[in-house]
Scaffold this motif. Structure first.
Motif, mmCIF file in Angstrom:
data_model
loop_
_atom_site.group_PDB
_atom_site.id
_atom_site.type_symbol
_atom_site.label_atom_id
_atom_site.label_comp_id
_atom_site.label_asym_id
_atom_site.label_seq_id
_atom_site.Cartn_x
_atom_site.Cartn_y
_atom_site.Cartn_z
ATOM 1 N N ALA A 85 51.177 -1.890 -42.584
ATOM 2 C CA ALA A 85 51.203 -0.429 -42.431
ATOM 3 C C ALA A 85 52.514 0.150 -42.950
ATOM 4 O O ALA A 85 52.533 1.169 -43.656
ATOM 5 N N SER A 86 53.626 -0.490 -42.609
ATOM 6 C CA SER A 86 54.916 0.011 -43.093
ATOM 7 C C SER A 86 55.040 -0.162 -44.603
ATOM 8 O O SER A 86 55.655 0.659 -45.284
ATOM 9 N N GLY A 87 54.430 -1.220 -45.129
ATOM 10 C CA GLY A 87 54.479 -1.447 -46.563
ATOM 11 C C GLY A 87 53.621 -0.495 -47.362
ATOM 12 O O GLY A 87 53.755 -0.407 -48.599
ATOM 13 N N ALA A 88 52.725 0.236 -46.678
ATOM 14 C CA ALA A 88 51.846 1.170 -47.380
ATOM 15 C C ALA A 88 52.606 2.369 -47.935
ATOM 16 O O ALA A 88 52.167 2.986 -48.911
ATOM 17 N N VAL A 89 53.734 2.706 -47.338
ATOM 18 C CA VAL A 89 54.476 3.898 -47.770
ATOM 19 C C VAL A 89 54.974 3.770 -49.204
ATOM 20 O O VAL A 89 54.721 4.651 -50.041
ATOM 21 N N PRO A 90 55.689 2.693 -49.568
ATOM 22 C CA PRO A 90 56.120 2.587 -50.973
ATOM 23 C C PRO A 90 54.942 2.446 -51.941
ATOM 24 O O PRO A 90 55.022 2.914 -53.085
ATOM 25 N N LEU A 91 53.858 1.832 -51.498
ATOM 26 C CA LEU A 91 52.684 1.736 -52.368
ATOM 27 C C LEU A 91 52.085 3.114 -52.615
ATOM 28 O O LEU A 91 51.642 3.430 -53.731
#
Length: 387
Positions: A85-91
């Motif tokens: 979920a946190s990694g979705a932001v840069p994606l």
């Protein structure tokens, strides 16, 4: 994107194990109308197997922004879910920067990595489901994140209960290169030479990843049962596909236990798969709850008869007695009987194979698949479908 220009559709892929989803996506991307849609194919590993698959097909790939490494078949726990979920932001920032209008995710690991990112980027998400109808992502995440769902079969479609994506789901069978041909005699001779078998050997194929759901151990048992039914025939079972979790060693031990150690051949992953299927007398599909097996249709296209369990999407691809044989699931004797019936009646086998080939060519071509997917893209973007 510029008004009237092609819409950017992002195809991200996670991991580096090539499977049916990648082959199907490759077939789709080859046929996409570049005047309407511009595919952006992202891979985690440059130079890896998935990247080579697309590059060999003349499709450009780019390296995706960094994301978690997810292993095939591994469950996503709470901690990993928070990390994704946190990694979705840069994606999401990447998707916005590239002007992506649609994200087309094609397997479970890609759904888990990119679905939320598509939502955050305000891109449309086409969730292409090729697995179990009970998959957690399909039941819990797709209803919240997906604009549309494509299921590869009615069996794989989400169930209409509670919160569900069922009303947003279209069934579109996987695409196949129906123009592909291989010389069956040449393919057979290649197999016989590779394994040093006699010209009279009967070659029974298993094709797919060696995992429990595909029942490679049941295949071994069915080969043993078939050899008992045809003691005067030189029956051999060939398993095409890579093994996970030590399944190749389990298959070898199981073959020894059932006294067919000399008749079971672990062939590994072979490409092109259709060539090796063309060289076999028939394909046996013992898998349970297979959403929609690619190798089953590939065998049909090559003129190789199919015996499959009456389970999952198999019943949507085969008409029993007309385009193949459907038998009781989890039953080695039923599989062996179906194989024996085909092997001992060559004229019937020829008619079966020809009917199956004609039907597969008419139902499962890449062009009709791409047309159906592009119509969904237009619908998601509220555009009129172009002729």
């Amino acid at each position: 994107m510029a008004d009237g220009g092609p819409v950017t559709v992002c195809f991200p892929f996670v991991g580096d194990l090539v499977g049916g989803s990648h082959i199907s996506a490759c077939g789709l991307i080859r046929k996409i109308d570049r005047r309407r849609f511009s595919p952006l194919v992202l891979v985690q590993y440059p130079g890896g197997a998935i990247a080579r698959l697309f590059e060999d097909a003349g499709i450009d790939v780019e390296v995706a922004p960094p994301s978690a490494a997810l292993h095939h078949g591994s469950r996503i726990g709470a901690l990993r879910g928070l990390s994704l979920a946190s990694g979705a932001v840069p994606l999401a920032k990447f998707l916005r920067r590239r002007g992506v209008a649609i994200v087309h995710s094609n397997d479970g690991r890609t759904h888990a990595t990119w679905a939320l990112a598509a939502k955050l980027a305000r891109a449309k998400l086409l969730w292409h489901h090729r697995g179990s109808p009970d998959a957690a992502g399909l039941r819990l995440a797709a209803p919240l994140l997906a604009n549309r769902v494509v299921a590869v079969s009615r069996f794989a479609s989400p169930r209409a209960r509670g919160i569900s994506a069922a009303r947003r789901t279209a069934v579109i069978h996987s695409p196949f290169d129906t123009s592909q041909t291989h010389d069956r005699d040449e393919a057979r001779q290649t197999i016989l030479s590779t394994l040093s078998l006699s010209p009279t050997a009967r070659l029974i194929a298993f094709s797919g990843a060696l995992i429990a759901r595909k029942r490679p151990l049941l295949f071994v048992e069915a080969i043993a049962a078939l050899r008992r039914r045809m003691p005067d025939s030189d029956v051999h079972g060939l398993l095409f596909g890579g093994a996970l979790d030590g399944m190749d060693e389990q298959v070898a031990r199981h073959a020894q236990t059932h006294n067919v150690g000399d008749a079971i051949h672990l062939m590994g992953f072979r490409s092109p798969g259709a060539f090796w299927l063309a060289g076999c007398d028939l394909l046996m599909v013992p898998a349970i709850d297979e959403p929609f097996g690619r190798t089953l249709v590939e065998a049909m296209l090559m003129g190789t008869p199919v015996v499959a369990t009456a389970s999952g999407g198999n019943v949507e691809a085969i008409r029993d007695g007309e385009t193949g044989r459907l038998v009781l699931p989890e039953n080695a004797d039923a599989l062996a009987d179906g194989c024996r019936d085909i092997l001992t009646d060559p004229q019937s086998a020829i008619r079966l194979a020809q009917t199956a080939q004609d039907e597969a060519k008419s139902r499962f071509g890449e062009a009709c698949h791409a047309d159906a997917i592009m119509a969904l893209y237009d619908d998601m973007l509220c555009r009129r479908t172009r002729a």
